[in-house]
Motif scaffolding. Structure first.
Motif, PDB file in Angstrom:
ATOM      1  N   ILE A 193       1.990   4.698  -7.978  1.00 22.32           N
ATOM      2  CA  ILE A 193       2.767   5.894  -7.070  1.00 22.32           C
ATOM      3  C   ILE A 193       2.857   4.992  -5.645  1.00 22.32           C
ATOM      4  O   ILE A 193       1.924   4.924  -5.042  1.00 22.32           O
ATOM      5  CB  ILE A 193       1.886   7.115  -6.965  1.00 22.32           C
ATOM      6  N   GLY A 194       3.932   4.883  -5.250  1.00 20.32           N
ATOM      7  CA  GLY A 194       4.128   4.125  -4.032  1.00 20.32           C
ATOM      8  C   GLY A 194       3.861   4.879  -2.789  1.00 20.32           C
ATOM      9  O   GLY A 194       3.693   6.005  -2.730  1.00 20.32           O
ATOM     10  N   ALA A 195       3.492   3.942  -1.685  1.00 19.93           N
ATOM     11  CA  ALA A 195       3.159   4.377  -0.584  1.00 19.93           C
ATOM     12  C   ALA A 195       4.227   5.273   0.107  1.00 19.93           C
ATOM     13  O   ALA A 195       5.636   5.022  -0.389  1.00 19.93           O
ATOM     14  CB  ALA A 195       2.976   3.219   0.450  1.00 19.93           C
ATOM     15  N   ALA A 232       9.122   6.170   8.389  1.00 21.93           N
ATOM     16  CA  ALA A 232       8.643   5.621   9.651  1.00 21.93           C
ATOM     17  C   ALA A 232       7.240   4.859   9.348  1.00 21.93           C
ATOM     18  O   ALA A 232       7.031   3.772   9.714  1.00 21.93           O
ATOM     19  CB  ALA A 232       8.655   6.672  10.812  1.00 21.93           C
ATOM     20  N   GLU A 233       6.288   5.735   8.833  1.00 18.68           N
ATOM     21  CA  GLU A 233       5.093   4.968   8.389  1.00 18.68           C
ATOM     22  C   GLU A 233       5.206   3.915   7.496  1.00 18.68           C
ATOM     23  O   GLU A 233       4.469   3.122   7.653  1.00 18.68           O
ATOM     24  CB  GLU A 233       4.063   6.170   7.680  1.00 18.68           C
ATOM     25  N   ASP A 237       3.796   0.119   8.224  1.00 17.85           N
ATOM     26  CA  ASP A 237       3.177  -0.289   7.334  1.00 17.85           C
ATOM     27  C   ASP A 237       3.448  -1.847   7.003  1.00 17.85           C
ATOM     28  O   ASP A 237       2.906  -2.987   7.010  1.00 17.85           O
ATOM     29  CB  ASP A 237       2.612   0.128   5.937  1.00 17.85           C
ATOM     30  N   ALA A 238       4.869  -1.783   6.849  1.00 14.11           N
ATOM     31  CA  ALA A 238       5.500  -3.231   6.248  1.00 14.11           C
ATOM     32  C   ALA A 238       5.239  -4.320   7.365  1.00 14.11           C
ATOM     33  O   ALA A 238       5.473  -5.254   7.188  1.00 14.11           O
ATOM     34  CB  ALA A 238       6.835  -2.920   5.842  1.00 14.11           C
ATOM     35  N   GLY A 243      -1.560  -1.651   6.296  1.00 13.83           N
ATOM     36  CA  GLY A 243      -2.223  -1.877   5.032  1.00 13.83           C
ATOM     37  C   GLY A 243      -1.160  -1.961   3.946  1.00 13.83           C
ATOM     38  O   GLY A 243      -0.043  -1.879   4.048  1.00 13.83           O
ATOM     39  N   ALA A 244      -1.751  -1.860   2.639  1.00 13.32           N
ATOM     40  CA  ALA A 244      -0.851  -2.055   1.629  1.00 13.32           C
ATOM     41  C   ALA A 244       0.105  -1.126   1.373  1.00 13.32           C
ATOM     42  O   ALA A 244      -0.092   0.111   1.542  1.00 13.32           O
ATOM     43  CB  ALA A 244      -1.971  -2.317   0.199  1.00 13.32           C
ATOM     44  N   LEU A 245       1.363  -1.462   0.700  1.00  9.97           N
ATOM     45  CA  LEU A 245       2.361  -0.348   0.214  1.00  9.97           C
ATOM     46  C   LEU A 245       1.901   0.526  -0.853  1.00  9.97           C
ATOM     47  O   LEU A 245       2.120   1.587  -1.010  1.00  9.97           O
ATOM     48  CB  LEU A 245       3.704  -0.984   0.221  1.00  9.97           C
ATOM     49  N   CYS A 246       1.112  -0.260  -1.587  1.00 10.55           N
ATOM     50  CA  CYS A 246       0.687   0.644  -2.904  1.00 10.55           C
ATOM     51  C   CYS A 246      -0.611  -0.090  -3.496  1.00 10.55           C
ATOM     52  O   CYS A 246      -0.508  -1.287  -3.614  1.00 10.55           O
ATOM     53  CB  CYS A 246       1.829   0.639  -4.174  1.00 10.55           C
TER      54      CYS A 246
END
Length: 283
Positions: A193-195, A232-233, A237-238, A243-246
């Motif tokens: 389940i992606g970020a 936006a979050e 993150d990117a 931190g990690a996206l997933c």
């Protein structure tokens, strides 16, 4: 060995999730007393940015002021209990705004939750009644786990995620940072389940949900991109600051036994809903 000391606990937020957490804290205290030990926490109050609540009580718990009061009470532990499917990034924004060290945050685990010895839950997270963590489950920091959620072997839930009531994750599922999984959703084993994604209520997830998207249905399908605050979050993150996206949390988890949605009414003086409110969970 010295006797346990009861610590003050401040709940940031005064909506439904915050009220549920306050009740969980009362239940933890009652369980402590029944075992012949001092209560882990004393509820010192709700902190909420809605000025209409200041000086009032919510379910018998005082609301002395806005969330910045955490800095005036440095000895109190804190748990941030805000969020909404309409803006499920609010908890991350508020934690960032407060800028507290990680050790200020409590981890609230309801006494009816079943948390295995091989599982871990990070600071600032809340597990409400009758949750189950079976084996090797890792829950990050500032995660909201609502009643009767079941997390099975090797599930990983990253920071700021929300698992609404009755969610069921098969083994090896990875829930990305800030993701919102709606009430009653079922997620197939080893799915991701992606970020900052949102999965709708009652969905059956058979494939990976990409970061920053809204999926719903049975089987779940793409509906639209996530809202502006979640995107936006994701962009932040990117850019390397979040931190990690997933996948698993980057923060160190602590044992689950360690010493952590609201009303529609109420807006701030500028006409906008304050950040410490939480709305009804809908897609």
């Amino acid at each position: 060995m010295s006797a346990p000391v009861t610590e003050d606990l401040l709940i940031v937020g005064a909506g439904g999730f915050a009220r549920e957490t306050a009740q969980a804290v009362r239940d933890v205290a009652a369980a402590d007393v029944a075992r012949g030990r001092a209560p882990r926490w004393r509820l010192a109050g709700h902190l909420d940015d809605d000025p209409a609540l200041h000086g009032r009580e919510v379910d018998g718990v005082p609301v002395p002021g806005g969330c910045e009061l955490v800095h005036e009470l440095p000895a109190a532990r804190v748990v941030v209990c805000v969020g909404s499917p309409r803006d499920y990034a609010v908890r991350a924004r508020l934690v960032g705004r407060l800028g507290l060290p990680l050790d200020r945050y409590a981890t609230v685990v309801h006494p009816t939750a079943a948390v295995s010895g091989s599982s871990a839950v990070g600071p600032g997270s809340v597990l409400l009644a009758h949750c189950v963590l079976t084996a090797g489950v890792r829950v990050g920091s500032h995660v909201a786990v609502m009643p009767q959620v079941v997390l099975t072997h090797e599930d990983e839930v990253s920071d700021f995620a929300t698992l609404a009531s009755g969610v069921r994750l098969g083994g090896g599922v990875r829930v990305g940072r800030g993701a919102y999984v709606g009430a009653g959703a079922l997620v197939r084993e080893y799915a991701a389940i992606g970020a900052w994604s949102l999965t709708g209520m009652g969905s059956t997830v058979l494939a990976d949900v990409p970061a920053g998207e809204v999926w719903a249905g049975s089987p779940a399908r793409l509906l639209r991109p996530a809202g502006a605050t979640a995107l936006a979050e994701l962009a932040r993150d990117a850019g390397g600051s979040g931190g990690a996206l997933c996948g698993p949390t980057g923060d160190a988890a602590v044992p689950a036994g360690a010493p952590a949605h609201g009303t529609e009414e109420g807006t701030g003086p500028n006409g906008r809903r304050p950040e410490t409110r939480m709305e009804s969970p809908v897609v």
